[in-house]
Design an enzyme around this catalytic site. Structure first.
Site, PDB file in Angstrom:
ATOM      1  N   GLY B  11       0.816  -1.210   0.000  1.00 26.61           N
ATOM      2  CA  GLY B  11       0.000   0.000   0.000  1.00 26.61           C
ATOM      3  C   GLY B  11       0.850   1.262   0.000  1.00 26.61           C
ATOM      4  O   GLY B  11       0.589   2.203  -0.751  1.00 26.61           O
ATOM      5  N   ASN B  12       1.904   1.278   0.804  1.00 27.58           N
ATOM      6  CA  ASN B  12       2.758   2.460   0.899  1.00 27.58           C
ATOM      7  C   ASN B  12       3.467   2.805  -0.395  1.00 27.58           C
ATOM      8  O   ASN B  12       3.912   3.937  -0.581  1.00 27.58           O
ATOM      9  CB  ASN B  12       3.825   2.252   1.983  1.00 27.58           C
ATOM     10  CG  ASN B  12       3.265   2.498   3.357  1.00 27.58           C
ATOM     11  OD1 ASN B  12       2.129   2.953   3.488  1.00 27.58           O
ATOM     12  ND2 ASN B  12       4.052   2.208   4.372  1.00 27.58           N
ATOM     13  N   LYS B 131     -12.611  -8.524   7.680  1.00 30.73           N
ATOM     14  CA  LYS B 131     -11.831  -7.463   7.038  1.00 30.73           C
ATOM     15  C   LYS B 131     -12.643  -6.166   7.048  1.00 30.73           C
ATOM     16  O   LYS B 131     -13.736  -6.102   6.501  1.00 30.73           O
ATOM     17  CB  LYS B 131     -11.496  -7.884   5.605  1.00 30.73           C
ATOM     18  CG  LYS B 131     -10.777  -6.843   4.790  1.00 30.73           C
ATOM     19  CD  LYS B 131      -9.335  -6.706   5.198  1.00 30.73           C
ATOM     20  CE  LYS B 131      -8.658  -5.614   4.375  1.00 30.73           C
ATOM     21  NZ  LYS B 131      -7.323  -5.290   4.889  1.00 30.73           N
ATOM     22  N   LYS B 218      -4.047  -9.166  -0.565  1.00 31.04           N
ATOM     23  CA  LYS B 218      -3.269  -8.856  -1.768  1.00 31.04           C
ATOM     24  C   LYS B 218      -2.018  -9.710  -1.888  1.00 31.04           C
ATOM     25  O   LYS B 218      -1.668 -10.201  -2.966  1.00 31.04           O
ATOM     26  CB  LYS B 218      -2.920  -7.362  -1.738  1.00 31.04           C
ATOM     27  CG  LYS B 218      -2.029  -6.882  -2.837  1.00 31.04           C
ATOM     28  CD  LYS B 218      -0.589  -6.688  -2.395  1.00 31.04           C
ATOM     29  CE  LYS B 218      -0.465  -5.731  -1.237  1.00 31.04           C
ATOM     30  NZ  LYS B 218       0.913  -5.710  -0.716  1.00 31.04           N
ATOM     31  N   LYS B 280       2.279 -11.279   5.206  1.00 30.19           N
ATOM     32  CA  LYS B 280       3.337 -11.311   4.185  1.00 30.19           C
ATOM     33  C   LYS B 280       4.141 -12.616   4.293  1.00 30.19           C
ATOM     34  O   LYS B 280       4.501 -13.217   3.280  1.00 30.19           O
ATOM     35  CB  LYS B 280       4.264 -10.100   4.349  1.00 30.19           C
ATOM     36  CG  LYS B 280       3.552  -8.765   4.142  1.00 30.19           C
ATOM     37  CD  LYS B 280       4.513  -7.593   4.148  1.00 30.19           C
ATOM     38  CE  LYS B 280       3.799  -6.300   4.548  1.00 30.19           C
ATOM     39  NZ  LYS B 280       2.479  -6.113   3.935  1.00 30.19           N
TER      40      LYS B 280
END
Lengths: 318, 318
Positions: B11-12, B131, B218, B280
């Site tokens: 996202g960043n 979520k 994602k 992750k």
């Protein structure tokens, strides 16, 4: 060998003017339209589908306005809004088409490609914005937005009045990834591309791709795509079965066949209304001019009987 | 032969939490991130890029809410909002990457593909939505929306309180058009795909593709895509240069190499925080489990020095 065709779905194919725009309505209309296209798919055409985005991008622009008002969310520029609409509509068509193909036992895959369409930054349309987009504002709101965002407004001529943002509608000159679109279609995939006329970009002096705050005519972008991917045929699906001369007059005449020269002559004579048929005729002629064999203008529901619709070719067929 | 890699942009990479979300900010961040990826491109990797969409789809959901409030525009379901965000973000990355490649004289094309990702409708996540998406509502607003739209809410634990819609986050099981994505990448195109975790769909009893009101993690969707397209390497670009053990504690330790078993053990021991590194790590392990050679977790700015970052492999490299 299978023919390659580009089919441009009109606004009504996805959402009619008398509807609210719910997802259920859009999905039902899309399913109906795609059901009618099964005849082309069964004849083993390789197809590239393009689509309008008028009501959808109109809603996205209005939501941007509302989101800024209520939640101070930064508005996105027009290129991003068009790209958003390609995502949402492309996905909807792809998902529903997969189901229609399965229902009819047609073994084809579907893929949607985000498509940038290149315009010339010196296109004179940039000095003469005419395409009305987004919501209707009061005079004072319009003046405020002219100052804060640099938008250009024109007064509405309809009864309720008000002011509307106008943006340039430049001529498309090339389609990004056109060779990939062709290759994917020739490999038997139904490709969804150049939605909403494509995301308008231009190439600057340093060869960088820059966003253009503009919208491109959907039929014109689709006909260019047809020519660039060397399609054999170009279909414009709209809400009338034929092109007419003297439309809605006592001497109205169905034109089943038109050659380039006659069609061009009628266009110059103002036989086709600027708000609806004239841009489709220009797109149809553009496809022929650039080497396409045949443009067809008709209703989706008429595709079953391939003798239907107005066929435009360079020379009359004997 | 060129290696094939999937790179998941965090996202960043596109929009930081401390920013307002204007298009100028997003374009600048995207350009900075893509500049850092030039090292991979120069080493002649074939690349597929995926990306997050958290802030962008959050804004799209808020605009939907605002558009309904002010203009009574029908709200779109979550699948369409995710698809919209794939269109806007995919286009932005594609356009900017074209300029970055040109600047560095790298002869590669770029293409963005709208990507549906299939989940199992019996995934237990559908019975346990967790979520959080969209805006924070008051209790009475939340109750109203539970009735009118059937949304499910959870109370916010943060200081300001309020209620937030929760949606299921099911496990991705396949990526639509995965073979085309692979072929396009192997042909030298940088492919942008599976943005925002992909548009979630499921296959019903009659083999129809149906929209799922859900969002897919994602990194997990990206690692699945990596495995399905038989990528050699999978990169997760985030905001730390390495994976750490005992992160931010006195005995914090950089993990430069991790094998599958140790990494899995640390995950089970709760060494990685659920809100950030744990998903992750799961995605990185998932890629290895499904046959990938190497997962790398690092910052985009560290790609220049390929010895940087945490490398996760099935066995430790000798």
């Amino acid at each position: 060998m299978s023919k390659l065709a580009v089919v441009a779905l009109g606004g009504n194919a996805l959402l009619r003017g008398d509807q609210k725009g719910t997802i259920d309505e859009q999905e039902q209309n899309t399913a109906d339209t795609l059901e009618n296209m099964v005849y082309l798919l069964k004849e083993d055409y390789n197809l590239v589908i393009s689509h309008g985005n008028g009501p959808q991008v109109g809603n996205i622009l209005m939501r941007n306005d509302a989101g800024e008002q209520i939640y101070s969310i930064a508005q996105m520029p027009l290129d991003i809004c068009v790209a958003d609409s390609q995502g949402g509509i492309g996905y909807m068509i792809e998902r529903i088409l997969r189901n229609v193909l399965r229902k009819h036992d047609i073994d084809k895959n579907v893929i949607s490609v985000i498509t940038q369409v290149v315009v010339d930054k010196n296109d004179r349309a940039f000095n003469d914005p005419r395409k009305r987009v987004g919501k209707i504002y009061s005079k004072s709101e319009a003046e405020e937005l002219m100052k804060s965002k640099g938008w250009i407004f024109k007064e509405e001529v309809k009864a309720e009045g008000g002011w509307r943002r106008v943006v340039p509608s430049p001529v498309p000159i090339s389609i990004m990834n056109e060779e990939i679109i062709r290759d994917l279609a020739l490999a038997g995939n139904v490709v969804i591309a150049a939605g909403g006329g494509g995301i308008p970009v231009y190439i600057d002096e340093e060869n960088n791709v820059r966003p253009a705050e503009a919208v491109i005519d959907k039929d014109l972008a689709s006909s260019l795509m047809g020519a660039r991917i060397r399609a054999d045929e170009f279909y414009i699906l709209t809400d009338v079965p034929y092109v007419y001369i003297n439309y809605k007059k006592p001497d109205q005449k169905i034109m089943e066949f038109l050659n380039y020269a006659d069609c061009y002559k009628y266009l110059k004579q103002g036989m086709f209304s600027e708000g609806s048929m004239a841009p489709k005729i220009r797109a149809a002629l553009n496809f022929i001019e650039k080497g396409g064999n045949k443009s067809v203008i008709t209703e989706a529901t008429k595709l079953e009987d391939r003798s239907f619709g107005t066929k435009i070719t360079m020379e009359y067929e004997n």
